[in-house]
Design an enzyme around this catalytic site. Structure first.
Site, PDB file in Angstrom:
ATOM      1  N   LYS A  53     -87.079 -18.794 -16.069  1.00  0.00           N
ATOM      2  CA  LYS A  53     -86.883 -18.554 -17.505  1.00  0.00           C
ATOM      3  C   LYS A  53     -85.569 -19.181 -17.966  1.00  0.00           C
ATOM      4  O   LYS A  53     -85.496 -19.802 -19.034  1.00  0.00           O
ATOM      5  CB  LYS A  53     -86.906 -17.036 -17.783  1.00  0.00           C
ATOM      6  CG  LYS A  53     -88.295 -16.456 -17.624  1.00  0.00           C
ATOM      7  CD  LYS A  53     -88.359 -14.945 -17.680  1.00  0.00           C
ATOM      8  CE  LYS A  53     -89.800 -14.502 -17.384  1.00  0.00           C
ATOM      9  NZ  LYS A  53     -89.990 -13.058 -17.334  1.00  0.00           N
ATOM     10  N   GLN A  97     -86.816  -7.649 -17.065  1.00  0.00           N
ATOM     11  CA  GLN A  97     -87.675  -8.269 -16.056  1.00  0.00           C
ATOM     12  C   GLN A  97     -88.338  -7.180 -15.212  1.00  0.00           C
ATOM     13  O   GLN A  97     -87.651  -6.403 -14.543  1.00  0.00           O
ATOM     14  CB  GLN A  97     -86.838  -9.215 -15.175  1.00  0.00           C
ATOM     15  CG  GLN A  97     -87.642  -9.941 -14.116  1.00  0.00           C
ATOM     16  CD  GLN A  97     -88.665 -10.921 -14.719  1.00  0.00           C
ATOM     17  OE1 GLN A  97     -88.373 -11.671 -15.637  1.00  0.00           O
ATOM     18  NE2 GLN A  97     -89.886 -10.902 -14.195  1.00  0.00           N
ATOM     19  N   ASP A 120     -91.084  -9.915 -25.076  1.00  0.00           N
ATOM     20  CA  ASP A 120     -92.227  -9.707 -24.186  1.00  0.00           C
ATOM     21  C   ASP A 120     -93.390  -9.045 -24.927  1.00  0.00           C
ATOM     22  O   ASP A 120     -94.472  -8.874 -24.364  1.00  0.00           O
ATOM     23  CB  ASP A 120     -91.825  -8.834 -22.985  1.00  0.00           C
ATOM     24  CG  ASP A 120     -91.477  -9.684 -21.761  1.00  0.00           C
ATOM     25  OD1 ASP A 120     -91.783 -10.896 -21.778  1.00  0.00           O
ATOM     26  OD2 ASP A 120     -90.908  -9.135 -20.799  1.00  0.00           O
TER      27      ASP A 120
END
Ligand code: NAP
Length: 298
Positions: A53, A97, A120
């Site tokens: 990322k 994460q 997200d």
């Protein structure tokens, strides 16, 4: 011959557009988009994902900041960090994460993320908007899959689509997005009876069970499209090397299908690209810039 849905190639193509979008608007915003990534503990796969990322952000011009916390920190410490980032004017997007160590309540942490920065798309406000088919941040893997299908003009409307898996991360939001696009959806899970028979009815079969090589050609209708979300690192036969595979036994399935996603290089790169899209979308919204990304947000 079946068509490979090349997520790597499409993600590079979208990245070129994202680079242009940033450089065009940076003068107005007076800063580049900013993404904060919170990682807790030492899960090695998470380390690889966070690295990917970070590299993708650098490629397009997003400033990323990684907060790597020790697993000795407490729930309150993480909540405080999220709160600080919620009010940080230089941060447009933030993600936790997953997975994080079990002692943390991950859903509560995600609930604390400002929905406008929830890149997200997992906060209940964004999920609620998805249920209502209203524009919002969309979760990355499902949105990436839909863009991959659309890029090859694979019709979704009216199609019989079977999704294997009902997780909050993949199966559920994906099913909702496809339903919003007028597909007829069957969602299956570990308690589904006669999975094979149900899968064989699918025009598009999407495997997100997290079980290596679960799906062979006996689950697949002739001429179907198969999307493999699973990603597993298996030891090769001589045990000295590892190799990646998905939920689908691809070599068995490919001769039968119209199109398929490879592992690696299919859904994975598109997931990262959608994170970039969501971050830039949030940045454009914050500075009142007209969004160039609506087409990529299902
Ligand atoms: P998850 O939370 O473990 O959910 C798996 C789902 O599959 C559950 O709903 C489970 O049913 C169902 N399932 C498990 N075994 C099954 C079986 N034998 N038959 C039918 N359904 C079954 O996993 P996830 O987070 O959704 O991820 C799924 C896979 O995608 C994993 O391999 C993950 O690594 C991968 N992934 C890849 C990307 C990417 O970018 N490529 C992104 C996210 C995830 P129950 O609900 O009944 O338990």
């Amino acid at each position: 011959m079946s068509l490979k849905l090349d997520g790597k190639a499409l993600s590079l193509e979208i990245e070129e557009k994202l680079k242009d979008d940033i450089s065009l608007n940076e003068k107005i915003a007076k800063r580049s988009p900013g993404l904060a990534v919170i990682r807790i503990g030492e899960d090695p796969a998470s380390g690889v994902y966070v690295n990917n990322k970070e590299k993708a952000c650098a490629r397009v011009g997003i400033k990323s900041i990684i907060y790597h916390l020790k697993d000795s920190v407490g729930q309150k410490d993480v909540e405080q960090l999220i709160n600080k980032l919620n009010f940080d004017d230089d941060i447009d997007g933030m993600l936790l994460q997953l997975p994080i160590p079990e002692k943390f309540d991950d859903q509560k942490l995600i609930s604390n993320i400002n929905p406008d920065k929830d890149v997200d798309g997992l906060n209940e406000k964004n999920i609620g908007k998805l249920v209502k088919n209203e524009p919002a941040m969309r979760s990355c893997t499902p949105a990436g899959i839909i863009n991959l299908l659309k890029s090859q003009n694979i019709a979704i409307e009216g199609k019989n689509i079977v999704v294997i898996g009902r997780s909050l991360l993949v199966g559920k939001p994906l099913s909702l997005m496809l339903l919003n696009l007028n597909a007829t959806i069957t969602v299956t899970h570990s308690k589904t009876i006669n999975l094979r028979k149900i899968c064989k009815e699918a025009d598009i079969l999407i495997a997100a069970a997290g079980k290596p090589n679960l799906i062979d050609s006996s689950f697949v209708k002739e001429g179907a499209v198969i999307v493999d979300v699973g990603i597993h690192r298996l030891k090769s036969s001589d045990k000295s090397k590892t190799r990646l595979c998905g939920d689908v036994l691809l070599e068995d399935v490919i001769p039968k299908v119209l199109a398929y996603t490879p592992v690696p290089g299919g859904v994975g790169p598109m997931t990262v690209t959608m994170l970039l899209v969501n971050t830039i979308f949030s940045w454009q919204k914050k500075f009142g810039l007209s969004s160039t990304l609506n087409d990529l947000l299902p």
